[in-house]
Design an enzyme around this catalytic site. Structure first.
Site: not given
Ligand SMILES: Cc1cc2nc3c(=O)[nH]c(=O)nc-3n(C[C@H](O)[C@H](O)[C@H](O)COP(=O)(O)OP(=O)(O)OC[C@H]3O[C@@H](n4cnc5c(N)ncnc54)[C@H](O)[C@@H]3O)c2cc1C
Length: 336
Positions: A154, A222, A324
């Protein structure tokens, strides 16, 4: 002030000074201001806005997927604003295998390298070739190779040396044509001679049965990372509790001392939080690693519950849990 409630899967009722969407690099550069607090957002599934954010939220919607192949690999260039699960599903339909264990993770492709998303025994870094970024300071475009991403559990350079310094615009994947399914983890190990599609479908059904769907119950997956401890710390805990679940992180004998990962869900459960509700935040009854918004939760509710869990786990086990999720206060990222 624009509301962020629908831009973060946890769904707190917070807002920001300005909310803008961009679809390409020029539109991002025209919106980005170095002198103003800025938060780049993908799907908002790892971001909890605990207060009203005084800056600009820039929502990434850079789209596009292109593919070519060689004798040995499929190469994919994917816009950072593509939805992760839709991309995985497309790969399955096209028989570009490797990402099946990572089905149904919410969020955008651009966020996947940041915390090196992982699930059911596979982490995305094993299939990332390069990451394309724009340096926020200069607007310069760079290609960062897999090694330079400094991937860990992570973790990556995007949380350290390049934290808040780049926009990820595209992620380039390299999927081997001769691949090995990873079915070592939990329920997947019970599958009999599975295909990649079986793994994909099974992961989806396990996730649907265990994890709350953010569309029904606000959450950010998580909340804490699984802590990695020394063998001594693990043995101390194992003397006091029966059957402590654990995984040896560095099974390779050349990498000593041994490090052991203990599921944070088990620690939180033993600390008495499974199913516990505090104000409008609940520690999920079937997966205590997930905190949920029962409706109307505030940032303070989230911080209080998270800090209570951290303190209880520390008192009981001497282990410091780390979030996380990304927590955002009025001026930017905050820690617990
Ligand atoms: C129900 C659920 C289940 C999940 N299961 C998992 C799992 O099994 N494994 C896992 O690893 N994670 C899991 N996650 C966490 C999440 O899905 C991941 O971390 C995912 O990659 C986040 O993507 P996002 O686009 O929504 O990120 P965001 O929340 O929009 O952004 C996350 C971070 O990345 C930065 N960011 C986003 N896009 C960019 C970009 N293009 N350039 C620079 N910075 C950027 C943001 O500033 C922020 O700091 C889960 C979440 C939920 C709600």
């Amino acid at each position: 002030m624009p509301s962020l409630q629908n831009y973060s899967t946890f769904g707190l009722d917070s807002s920001c000074a300005s909310l803008q969407t961009f679809t390409d690099i020029p539109s991002f550069l025209s919106l980005y201001r170095k002198d103003k607090p800025t938060y780049i957002l993908g799907g908002g599934s790892n971001s909890i806005f605990t207060e009203d954010f005084e800056g600009t939220v820039l929502v990434n919607r850079i789209k596009g997927i292109s593919h070519y192949d060689t004798d040995s690999h499929h190469f994919l260039r994917v816009g950072a604003g593509e939805n992760w699960h839709n991309f995985v599903t497309l790969c399955m339909q096209e028989k570009w295998y490797g990402l099946e264990n990572l089905a149904l993770i919410p969020g955008s492709v651009g966020a996947c390298p940041i915390q090196n998303i992982g699930a059911y025994g596979r982490e995305v870094n094993t299939l990332i070739d390069t990451v394309e970024v724009v340096l926020l300071d200069t607007g310069e475009q760079l290609l960062i190779n897999n090694h330079e991403c400094e991937f860990g559990y992570r973790d990556s350079i995007f949380k350290h040396g390049l934290a808040n310094k780049v926009l990820i615009t595209h992620v380039n994947f390299k999927l081997p044509k001769v691949y090995q399914l990873d079915t070592s983890y939990g329920e997947l190990a019970q599958l009999n001679a599975p295909t990649a599609d079986d793994v994909y479908q099974t992961v989806i059904s396990i996730r649907k049965s265990k994890l709350p769907d953010p569309a029904d119950l606000g959450n950010a997956g998580s909340f804490f990372k699984n802590p990695v401890v020394s063998k001594d710390v693990f043995e101390d805990i194992a003397m006091q509790f029966d059957l402590v679940p654990h995984f040896i992180v560095n099974a390779d004998a050349s990498e000593r001392p041994e490090k052991i990962k203990i599921p944070a869900a088990w620690l939180i459960d033993k600390a008495g939080f499974k199913g516990k509700t505090l104000n409008n935040v609940r520690c999920h009854p079937t997966q205590p690693l997930v905190l949920t918004n029962l409706g109307g939760a505030t940032g303070e509710d989230v911080m209080t519950m998270a800090n209570d869990i951290i303190a209880s786990v520390r008192d009981k086990f001497g282990i410091q849990l780390e979030p996380e999720v990304r927590l955002i206060g009025s001026k930017g990222l905050i820690s617990l």
